[in-house]
Design an enzyme around this catalytic site. Structure first.
Site, PDB file in Angstrom:
ATOM      1  N   LYS A 203       0.864  -1.184   0.000  1.00 36.52           N
ATOM      2  CA  LYS A 203       0.000   0.000   0.000  1.00 36.52           C
ATOM      3  C   LYS A 203       0.895   1.225   0.000  1.00 36.52           C
ATOM      4  CE  LYS A 203      -2.901   2.739   3.132  1.00 36.52           C
ATOM      5  NZ  LYS A 203      -3.548   2.800   4.455  1.00 36.52           N
ATOM      6  N   GLU A 248      -7.855  12.252  12.864  1.00 41.29           N
ATOM      7  CA  GLU A 248      -7.008  11.100  13.196  1.00 41.29           C
ATOM      8  C   GLU A 248      -6.056  11.395  14.346  1.00 41.29           C
ATOM      9  OE1 GLU A 248      -4.739   7.414  11.021  1.00 41.29           O
ATOM     10  OE2 GLU A 248      -5.713   8.974   9.851  1.00 41.29           O
TER      11      GLU A 248
END
Length: 452
Positions: A203, A248
């Protein structure tokens, strides 16, 4: 060079002062920043820290930047003295920081000490002032009088409770190409996928930027007020020109207990009536829960965070992931908690966790190398750690997402804001869909700047 010697003073704000400043009303804390260009902020759900006036800057660059900031702040704390009758998170000596995503960035990482910092939590409000050694910091009464005088003079007049701050900017803003065009971005995504299919990474997170120029000058404090109103569950931050409303949490540490939140896997929301958006959110949540690509992306980010924390903690707990619903997107989310071993502090944990797989990729060294090679821009502090640290090393740090870099004390003609958005790229990602995801992630800041 000898460390700075500072004197900090924390005073509790009494009920009359709280009411006089409007801190007992919705948006009251952020309202203190209205019209200010030198605003610093760390606010969520109307609680947190806001301030102004820059007394001390500590800067660092390169691979040792986090360690250098940590060591320099510790020296400042050891050399300074303070009065703090409250002794709770956010009182006494506090520095706010923004750290570059990459060690190779030409931008600086920084810790700032403001002259005035106003805090508000469930137990009440306080003011911390700071001055060079040998000078007396301002009292809470003096700070309150200064704020009220400024309001009486027409600056920082605030807005009605529960309304979206408008500031002085006209509706509308010019959006232009940043470091790369959309066509370039799509080409970069396809190139990254070729590397992943060759086995170089699982990723990779690729970001892009645009430049946004409001029609009229929008002070930093007014931009923050809009973000905090529209995204109250996010951390609305402003530190050294980096502003945003991030969902986040990288790490929070209090009394050896840590918390972290991993976000990876995204579904975009669209405009509509309240009923339409509620139905859409339910549908998207079900899709996100079942989608293979998003679940694989989240699993990689979650595993990366746990792996980074386990060597530093005596206990790490990670319940099942869930869906986090925000006004612009939905995310797959995992909350991780633990107990740190020894005297590990917030900045040590920041160093261990950054970059997470959510903003870098997996495996991290290979993903970051591909970002450096293919992304085509210097992220600066975008997707880097942003937050605060106190005198005994505790604090709260997030990842600088849903954010922009300002070139002055606000944005406007001659001073465009650089707005960022990115996404986790998997071998089977659809590049056009990933481009649309970056638009959705830019939406909070674009709207606050008047580009909606």
């Amino acid at each position: 060079m000898a460390p700075a010697r500072l004197f900090f003073r924390t005073d509790r704000l009494v009920d009359d002062q709280v009411r006089g400043l409007g801190l007992d009303t919705e948006g009251g804390l952020m309202g203190l920043l209205a019209g200010r260009g030198d605003a610093v902020s760390w606010v969520r759900h109307d609680r947190g820290l806001v301030g102004w006036g820059r007394l001390l800057e500590i800067e660092a660059r390169g691979a040792t930047r986090v360690d250098d900031l940590r060591a320099a702040w510790r020296e400042v704390v050891y050399a300074s003295w303070w009065r703090d009758p409250l002794v709770r998170p956010g009182t006494g000596p506090v520095a706010l920081g923004a750290i570059t995503f990459s060690a190779r960035s030409v931008q600086r990482s920084v810790l700032l000490v403001p002259r005035v910092l106003v805090g508000l939590d469930e137990e009440g409000a306080w003011v911390t002032t700071a001055a060079p050694s040998g000078q007396e910091p301002a009292s809470a009464a003096e700070v309150v009088a200064e704020i009220l005088a400024r309001r009486a003079g027409g600056a920082g007049a605030g807005t009605a409770v529960g309304t979206r701050p408008t500031g002085g900017a006209a509706t509308g803003a010019d959006v232009t190409t940043g470091a790369r065009t959309q066509t370039d971005y799509l080409a970069e995504l396809r190139a990254v996928q070729e590397h992943m299919r060759a086995g170089e990474a699982d990723k990779v997170v690729i970001a892009r930027d645009v430049l946004v120029t409001p029609a009229r000058h929008l002070p930093t404090g007014d931009l923050l007020g809009r973000l905090a109103h529209d995204y109250p569950s996010c951390w609305t931050f402003s530190i050294d020109g980096m502003v945003g409303a991030t969902p986040e949490l990288l790490v929070r540490i209090r009394q050896r207990r840590l918390e972290s939140r991993v976000l990876a896997g995204t579904a975009r929301r669209r405009p509509g009536s309240a009923a339409e958006r509620e139905a859409e959110a339910a549908r998207l949540a079900a899709w996100l829960e079942a989608d293979g690509k998003n679940n694989r992306e989240h699993a990689l980010a979650r595993a990366s965070a746990i792996e980074a924390l386990e060597p530093l903690c005596s206990v790490v707990e990670a319940p099942e992931r869930f869906v986090l619903t925000l006004p612009n997107v939905l995310h797959l989310a995992s909350d991780i908690s633990g107990v740190v071993a020894g005297d590990t502090g917030a900045l040590s944990l920041v160093k261990a966790l950054h970059p997470t797989a959510a903003v870098g990729g997996t495996p991290t060294p290979a993903a970051v190398a591909l970002i450096d090679e293919l992304e085509g821009m210097d992220r600066g502090r975008y997707a880097g750690p942003v937050g605060w640290v106190d005198w005994h090393g505790e604090g709260e740090w997030c990842i600088a997402l849903r954010s922009a870099e300002l070139s002055g004390p606000g944005a406007g003609p001659g001073a465009p804001a650089r707005v960022f958005g990115g996404g986790g790229i998997m071998p089977d990602s659809d590049p056009e869909d990933e481009l649309a995801e970056t638009r959705a992630k830019m939406r909070p800041v674009l709207s606050a700047l008047g580009a909606d």
